[in-house]
Enzyme design. Sequence first.
Site: not given
Lengths: 142, 408
Positions: B125, B202, B205, B228, B366
Amino acid sequence: MTINEIQDELISDFELFDEQLDKTQYIIDLGKKLPPIDEKYKTDEYLIHGCQSKVWLAAEFRDGRLYFLGDGEPTAQIAKGLISILIKILSGQKPEDIANADLYIMERVGMGALVTSRRSGGLAAMIQKMKGFGTVYSQLEV
Amino acid sequence: MSHSLDIQAIRNDFPILNELVNGKPLVYFDNAATTQKPRLVLDALSGYYEHYNANIHRGIHFLAEKATSAFEQSRHRLQAFLNAAHAEEIIFTYGTTDGINLVASSYGRTFLKAGDEIIISTMEHHSNIVPWQMLCEEKGCVLKVIPINDEGEILMDEYEKLLTERTKFVSVVHVSNSLGTINPVKEIIAKAHAVGAKVLLDGAQASSHLTIDVQDLDCDFYSLSLHKIYGPTGMGILYGKRDLLNAMPPYRGGGEMIKEVTFEKTTYNELPYKFEAGTPNIADVVAAKFALDYVDTLGKPNIAAYENELLKYATEAVSEIPGLKIIGRAKEKVSVLSFVIDGIHHQDIGVLLDQQGIAVRTGHHCTQPLMNRFNITGTSRASFAVYNTTEEIDKLIVGLHKVQKMLG
């Protein structure tokens, strides 16, 4: 015809359809009728930034009025339809009228959300670009 | 069925699912962007403001004490959620992006120097690209990118080739937002550590789909966003190993993060407060705990099993759409279905599905370099959460047929 007269006439066409999808189909169909523009305009110089799809716009100033030429990439049919509507309404108008136009038609044909959601729609960018031409040329006249 | 969830009961927990969009029942398939919030979380938010809103820490009065206690309970809850060794390893942030920027700025500026190499992957991202580019520009570091295959999987042998004694940091996405790919992060971390590099994951998700154990992974940093995971927007956490966080200078200056301030010199507070300058996002932090409680009540393995069923169902169902190509076919993936359709712009797909009440995301998500890797400008992405159903996927298929008919 004035900008608002053209808008009202187009709105009455759209009012023949109850369903939003049918209104959008009409937008798509209008896009298909948009005359192709010269390839020389399909460059970064004429690209409208802020659209997810590629839309090009050029303006010519003649006899105190602005005339627009526009097109979109072939797959971007809604964007093409929207630019064709804007051209129908704004092309041939006086720059100051374009700069000050209230394009209420977009709300009425169910595209209001695309004006406000700047990132996704690109419609706002199209309107901004056309009004920008209006502002620039209205200042030139003075 | 491999899960034991009552999906209709779960749907009833999410008031927004009763909304009509364009006169049609909402089908919400934009869960990779943000998940909807259960009533429990909404009640926690209003309950905080109605009953114990106060600024936290150092307050002497009842409300301040209650708010502080709830705030710190959330920290402990998140510690457990990630199986972090210590509560002070949980730093509250504004979200995943904020956490990555914190590490790039604080750790990067302090410990990286000209010529040091930072490795990311092709599927990052922008939030895990740009902070490192900014650091590279400032410090003269070099950014290296791990390539991926056509299925959307990291090429591990290429990754190994990039690892050298110059590699000082590896920052990769645990689960790709655009493709759904679950990366082999444990292996990535072990290989990075073997050359002495630190690793950030990261987890934006991954955190809603996978069970995260930062000690088992042995990652040095893990950044995620609560919105999320059925939690509130505007808050996330950065996990960092305590020794590393202690060695890092503060990222922002202000209240809360200081021990003592004079005009001559300021001494800084201890972890985690050193990194939490200013009044934090108290209400959302407090409510986040309830989101995690909700997830635990359902059981993450149950959620994952059900989401995998939805993904399998959708993957098979879209195969009947002529000209549709799935972007991201990794063997290990979460419930993200990204696709392109021949001759149709993704924006048109998004607009026309929206007019049928179906929310998907369209564009580059993104991840522009990733889109370039696949020679596309964007995709349409349907991403599924625990409250979605196969009936909704059927509506998506009908919707896509309608899109093709309209644009044909």
